[in-house]
Motif scaffolding. Sequence first.
Motif, PDB file in Angstrom:
ATOM      1  N   ASN A 129       3.261 -78.584 -45.813  1.00 23.76           N
ATOM      2  CA  ASN A 129       4.151 -78.681 -46.983  1.00 23.76           C
ATOM      3  C   ASN A 129       5.559 -79.067 -46.539  1.00 23.76           C
ATOM      4  OD1 ASN A 129       5.019 -78.578 -49.616  1.00 23.76           O
ATOM      5  ND2 ASN A 129       5.124 -76.345 -49.725  1.00 23.76           N
ATOM      6  N   LEU A 130       5.644 -80.148 -45.774  1.00 21.31           N
ATOM      7  CA  LEU A 130       6.888 -80.505 -45.097  1.00 21.31           C
ATOM      8  C   LEU A 130       8.013 -80.858 -46.064  1.00 21.31           C
ATOM      9  CD1 LEU A 130       8.008 -80.837 -42.203  1.00 21.31           C
ATOM     10  CD2 LEU A 130       7.543 -83.286 -42.429  1.00 21.31           C
ATOM     11  N   ILE A 131       7.688 -81.445 -47.194  1.00 24.63           N
ATOM     12  CA  ILE A 131       8.749 -81.824 -48.136  1.00 24.63           C
ATOM     13  C   ILE A 131       9.528 -80.599 -48.582  1.00 24.63           C
ATOM     14  CG2 ILE A 131       9.199 -82.740 -50.446  1.00 24.63           C
ATOM     15  CD1 ILE A 131       6.982 -84.741 -49.998  1.00 24.63           C
ATOM     16  N   ALA A 132       8.845 -79.504 -48.853  1.00 21.54           N
ATOM     17  CA  ALA A 132       9.539 -78.277 -49.254  1.00 21.54           C
ATOM     18  C   ALA A 132      10.435 -77.772 -48.134  1.00 21.54           C
ATOM     19  CB  ALA A 132       8.521 -77.209 -49.649  1.00 21.54           C
ATOM     20  N   HIS A 133       9.937 -77.871 -46.891  1.00 24.36           N
ATOM     21  CA  HIS A 133      10.749 -77.445 -45.746  1.00 24.36           C
ATOM     22  C   HIS A 133      12.007 -78.295 -45.624  1.00 24.36           C
ATOM     23  CE1 HIS A 133      11.768 -76.054 -41.704  1.00 24.36           C
ATOM     24  NE2 HIS A 133      11.889 -77.333 -41.351  1.00 24.36           N
ATOM     25  N   ILE A 134      11.855 -79.613 -45.783  1.00 21.60           N
ATOM     26  CA  ILE A 134      13.020 -80.504 -45.688  1.00 21.60           C
ATOM     27  C   ILE A 134      14.041 -80.164 -46.766  1.00 21.60           C
ATOM     28  CG2 ILE A 134      13.798 -82.906 -45.856  1.00 21.60           C
ATOM     29  CD1 ILE A 134      10.962 -83.694 -44.842  1.00 21.60           C
ATOM     30  N   ASP A 135      13.557 -79.953 -47.986  1.00 24.50           N
ATOM     31  CA  ASP A 135      14.471 -79.617 -49.082  1.00 24.50           C
ATOM     32  C   ASP A 135      15.243 -78.334 -48.774  1.00 24.50           C
ATOM     33  OD1 ASP A 135      13.686 -81.841 -50.492  1.00 24.50           O
ATOM     34  OD2 ASP A 135      12.296 -80.775 -51.813  1.00 24.50           O
ATOM     35  N   ASN A 136      14.554 -77.335 -48.250  1.00 27.66           N
ATOM     36  CA  ASN A 136      15.200 -76.053 -47.965  1.00 27.66           C
ATOM     37  C   ASN A 136      16.161 -76.143 -46.785  1.00 27.66           C
ATOM     38  OD1 ASN A 136      13.863 -74.702 -50.040  1.00 27.66           O
ATOM     39  ND2 ASN A 136      12.122 -74.151 -48.750  1.00 27.66           N
ATOM     40  N   ILE A 137      15.727 -76.783 -45.701  1.00 27.48           N
ATOM     41  CA  ILE A 137      16.560 -76.828 -44.498  1.00 27.48           C
ATOM     42  C   ILE A 137      17.771 -77.731 -44.712  1.00 27.48           C
ATOM     43  CG2 ILE A 137      15.561 -78.761 -43.216  1.00 27.48           C
ATOM     44  CD1 ILE A 137      16.081 -75.305 -41.695  1.00 27.48           C
ATOM     45  N   SER A 138      17.635 -78.735 -45.577  1.00 23.10           N
ATOM     46  CA  SER A 138      18.777 -79.615 -45.851  1.00 23.10           C
ATOM     47  C   SER A 138      19.848 -78.872 -46.633  1.00 23.10           C
ATOM     48  CB  SER A 138      18.335 -80.864 -46.606  1.00 23.10           C
ATOM     49  OG  SER A 138      17.867 -80.562 -47.897  1.00 23.10           O
ATOM     50  N   ILE A 139      19.435 -77.963 -47.485  1.00 27.38           N
ATOM     51  CA  ILE A 139      20.412 -77.128 -48.204  1.00 27.38           C
ATOM     52  C   ILE A 139      21.197 -76.290 -47.207  1.00 27.38           C
ATOM     53  CG2 ILE A 139      20.671 -75.194 -49.808  1.00 27.38           C
ATOM     54  CD1 ILE A 139      18.248 -76.336 -51.350  1.00 27.38           C
ATOM     55  N   LEU A 140      20.485 -75.711 -46.235  1.00 26.05           N
ATOM     56  CA  LEU A 140      21.145 -74.914 -45.200  1.00 26.05           C
ATOM     57  C   LEU A 140      22.125 -75.762 -44.395  1.00 26.05           C
ATOM     58  CD1 LEU A 140      21.380 -72.285 -43.523  1.00 26.05           C
ATOM     59  CD2 LEU A 140      19.430 -73.111 -42.157  1.00 26.05           C
ATOM     60  N   LEU A 141      21.688 -76.956 -43.981  1.00 23.55           N
ATOM     61  CA  LEU A 141      22.553 -77.821 -43.185  1.00 23.55           C
ATOM     62  C   LEU A 141      23.783 -78.249 -43.967  1.00 23.55           C
ATOM     63  CD1 LEU A 141      23.233 -79.516 -40.713  1.00 23.55           C
ATOM     64  CD2 LEU A 141      21.653 -81.273 -41.543  1.00 23.55           C
ATOM     65  N   ASN A 142      23.592 -78.672 -45.204  1.00 24.73           N
ATOM     66  CA  ASN A 142      24.737 -79.118 -46.002  1.00 24.73           C
ATOM     67  C   ASN A 142      25.721 -77.993 -46.260  1.00 24.73           C
ATOM     68  OD1 ASN A 142      24.696 -82.055 -47.112  1.00 24.73           O
ATOM     69  ND2 ASN A 142      22.557 -81.429 -47.151  1.00 24.73           N
ATOM     70  N   GLY A 143      25.212 -76.778 -46.462  1.00 25.50           N
ATOM     71  CA  GLY A 143      26.109 -75.639 -46.656  1.00 25.50           C
ATOM     72  C   GLY A 143      26.964 -75.377 -45.434  1.00 25.50           C
ATOM     73  N   LYS A 144      26.368 -75.468 -44.254  1.00 29.46           N
ATOM     74  CA  LYS A 144      27.115 -75.242 -43.026  1.00 29.46           C
ATOM     75  C   LYS A 144      28.129 -76.369 -42.782  1.00 29.46           C
ATOM     76  CE  LYS A 144      23.587 -72.475 -40.671  1.00 29.46           C
ATOM     77  NZ  LYS A 144      24.452 -71.269 -40.486  1.00 29.46           N
ATOM     78  N   LEU A 145      27.749 -77.598 -43.119  1.00 31.01           N
ATOM     79  CA  LEU A 145      28.677 -78.719 -42.941  1.00 31.01           C
ATOM     80  C   LEU A 145      29.849 -78.629 -43.914  1.00 31.01           C
ATOM     81  CD1 LEU A 145      26.124 -81.643 -42.438  1.00 31.01           C
ATOM     82  CD2 LEU A 145      27.524 -80.528 -40.685  1.00 31.01           C
ATOM     83  N   LYS A 146      29.587 -78.174 -45.129  1.00 31.24           N
ATOM     84  CA  LYS A 146      30.672 -78.017 -46.104  1.00 31.24           C
ATOM     85  C   LYS A 146      31.668 -76.964 -45.614  1.00 31.24           C
ATOM     86  CE  LYS A 146      29.304 -80.888 -49.351  1.00 31.24           C
ATOM     87  NZ  LYS A 146      30.079 -82.111 -49.691  1.00 31.24           N
ATOM     88  N   ALA A 147      31.160 -75.925 -44.965  1.00 32.87           N
ATOM     89  CA  ALA A 147      32.049 -74.910 -44.400  1.00 32.87           C
ATOM     90  C   ALA A 147      32.926 -75.511 -43.305  1.00 32.87           C
ATOM     91  CB  ALA A 147      31.236 -73.739 -43.859  1.00 32.87           C
ATOM     92  N   LEU A 148      32.355 -76.390 -42.494  1.00 28.98           N
ATOM     93  CA  LEU A 148      33.158 -77.078 -41.480  1.00 28.98           C
ATOM     94  C   LEU A 148      34.201 -77.972 -42.133  1.00 28.98           C
ATOM     95  CD1 LEU A 148      30.557 -78.216 -38.758  1.00 28.98           C
ATOM     96  CD2 LEU A 148      32.030 -76.196 -38.757  1.00 28.98           C
ATOM     97  N   GLN A 149      33.829 -78.634 -43.204  1.00 24.85           N
ATOM     98  CA  GLN A 149      34.775 -79.514 -43.893  1.00 24.85           C
ATOM     99  C   GLN A 149      35.953 -78.716 -44.438  1.00 24.85           C
ATOM    100  OE1 GLN A 149      33.263 -81.517 -47.414  1.00 24.85           O
ATOM    101  NE2 GLN A 149      34.517 -83.326 -46.978  1.00 24.85           N
ATOM    102  N   ASP A 150      35.693 -77.519 -44.922  1.00 18.78           N
ATOM    103  CA  ASP A 150      36.776 -76.666 -45.418  1.00 18.78           C
ATOM    104  C   ASP A 150      37.733 -76.276 -44.303  1.00 18.78           C
ATOM    105  OD1 ASP A 150      35.724 -76.762 -47.957  1.00 18.78           O
ATOM    106  OD2 ASP A 150      34.627 -74.863 -47.777  1.00 18.78           O
ATOM    107  N   GLU A 151      37.207 -76.200 -43.090  1.00 17.10           N
ATOM    108  CA  GLU A 151      38.024 -75.749 -41.950  1.00 17.10           C
ATOM    109  C   GLU A 151      38.738 -76.890 -41.244  1.00 17.10           C
ATOM    110  OE1 GLU A 151      37.442 -73.140 -37.797  1.00 17.10           O
ATOM    111  OE2 GLU A 151      35.785 -73.367 -39.237  1.00 17.10           O
ATOM    112  N   PHE A 152      38.132 -78.069 -41.217  1.00 18.24           N
ATOM    113  CA  PHE A 152      38.683 -79.155 -40.414  1.00 18.24           C
ATOM    114  C   PHE A 152      39.018 -80.363 -41.279  1.00 18.24           C
ATOM    115  CE2 PHE A 152      35.911 -76.717 -37.543  1.00 18.24           C
ATOM    116  CZ  PHE A 152      36.823 -76.394 -36.542  1.00 18.24           C
ATOM    117  N   GLU A 153      40.276 -80.748 -41.273  1.00 23.50           N
ATOM    118  CA  GLU A 153      40.765 -81.858 -42.093  1.00 23.50           C
ATOM    119  C   GLU A 153      40.204 -83.204 -41.657  1.00 23.50           C
ATOM    120  OE1 GLU A 153      42.866 -82.075 -44.772  1.00 23.50           O
ATOM    121  OE2 GLU A 153      42.703 -79.901 -44.965  1.00 23.50           O
ATOM    122  N   VAL A 154      39.678 -83.277 -40.436  1.00 25.48           N
ATOM    123  CA  VAL A 154      39.179 -84.568 -39.961  1.00 25.48           C
ATOM    124  C   VAL A 154      37.872 -84.969 -40.639  1.00 25.48           C
ATOM    125  CG1 VAL A 154      40.305 -84.434 -37.710  1.00 25.48           C
ATOM    126  CG2 VAL A 154      37.996 -83.482 -38.005  1.00 25.48           C
TER     127      VAL A 154
END
Length: 458
Positions: A350-375
């Motif tokens: 059921n890889l599509i479900a895994h991709i959907d879930n893990i991408s949410i996790l990755l994007n959340g962590k990247l958004k946190a980095l964006q909040d911290e780093f102006e670059v």
Amino acid sequence: MSDFSNFHLSDRSKIITKELPGPISRELLEEQSRLEGSIVSYPKSFPMAINRAKGAIIEDVDGNHLIDFFSSAGVVNLGHCNEEILEYTSQQQSRLIHALDYPTRLKLDVIKDILSCLPEDMADQYKVSFVGPTGADAVEAAVKLAKIKTGRDNIIAFRGGYHGMTTTALALTSNTRFRSKFKSLDANVHFIPYAYCYRCPVKKTPDTCHTDCVDYLGEVLENTFSGIVKPAAVILEPIQGEGGIVVPPPGYLEKIAQVAKENDVLTIFDEVQAGFFRSGRFLSFLHSDARPDIITMSKGLGGVGFPIAAILYKKEIEAWSTGDHVGTFRGNQVSLAGAKGAFDFVRKHNLIAHIDNISILLNGKLKALQDEFEVIGDIRGKGLMIGVEIVDDRQTKKPAPQTAKKIRDNCFQRGLIIELGGYHDNVLRLLPPLIITPDILTDAVNILHNSLKAIYEN
């Protein structure tokens, strides 16, 4: 749902040498420099010699473990040396390896797998041809079919597009760095702007945009004074890869296909990198309702790195005859076994479900980095095909390619492989294996955070 933890060499990065490359890697890199041609490129960005790899982890000859967030240029979508897929290929090697383009049960099953992943309204309208064995071969075949069908030579491509390094594929690739040493390629290629909304080519904002860049295509096709004779086809990546993970706005792909159809021009979608579930769907254009005439596939189709390429095309444009496109290595049986194993693996886990879930996790962590780093100016993508655009200033959006390079190099020294791309070489391209685990992903983002922190504080 599978957690995929057993498919990886280890659960985190590990750097045991003082720096990279380590001493044994340096010896092999020096030997390579003496023996192999100068077109070698990846060891220049990521200087190491590889011993083995499994899942998302690459082990170099010095024993260092690095997280592969590039998936070997999007080839090993299901991880390095995925043992479930290797069972298919090892069994096939003792049965049949090379069969030209003769039918085998395996080949026909893979064709059925490909078609079964299309929406119901598409599945019975398309045929599959194996070309090969690379993505550039698929592009060459797609363009050839379009030219035979229409009797025309012109092709319209897009700025930021990458389609390969063979002659026609390179002519369709907009990066002039790849093209500058050639006095002539295919002269009948014309480039128009792509929907790069972060840097809108027609200077619109989200509240004023009506996908005006599609109107530009219509103007080119319909205005007899555009200087461009009616083309055989329009070719584009539904998500630009090398161009910096550029995702067009909703409705864009549909409008491109519609404008092309109204002008009796074929549409080619290049899914070589974004295809095979990389975006969270079998093909990236399936996030839309667009229906192209021809689709190119390669890279992830081989399961774990076996070379294979194919085109899908509407039955109504079947135009070539026996032998109009031949090639010795079309649909190699071991590569087909890799493809069959890959399709079965996607369904089983059921890889599509895994991709959907893990991408949410990755994007959340990247958004946190964006909040911290102006670059970090922009984060965009679909599924596990993410671009992080690095800028000097968020207001002016001035590209920062040197900073991006420092981030990439610093991440490498800490055990994370990230490649760059984009119109200005300032985009971090994140393409981790689709079987990435939360633990490995968290370690990778922590490395990125530490690299940003080290650079930002200096």
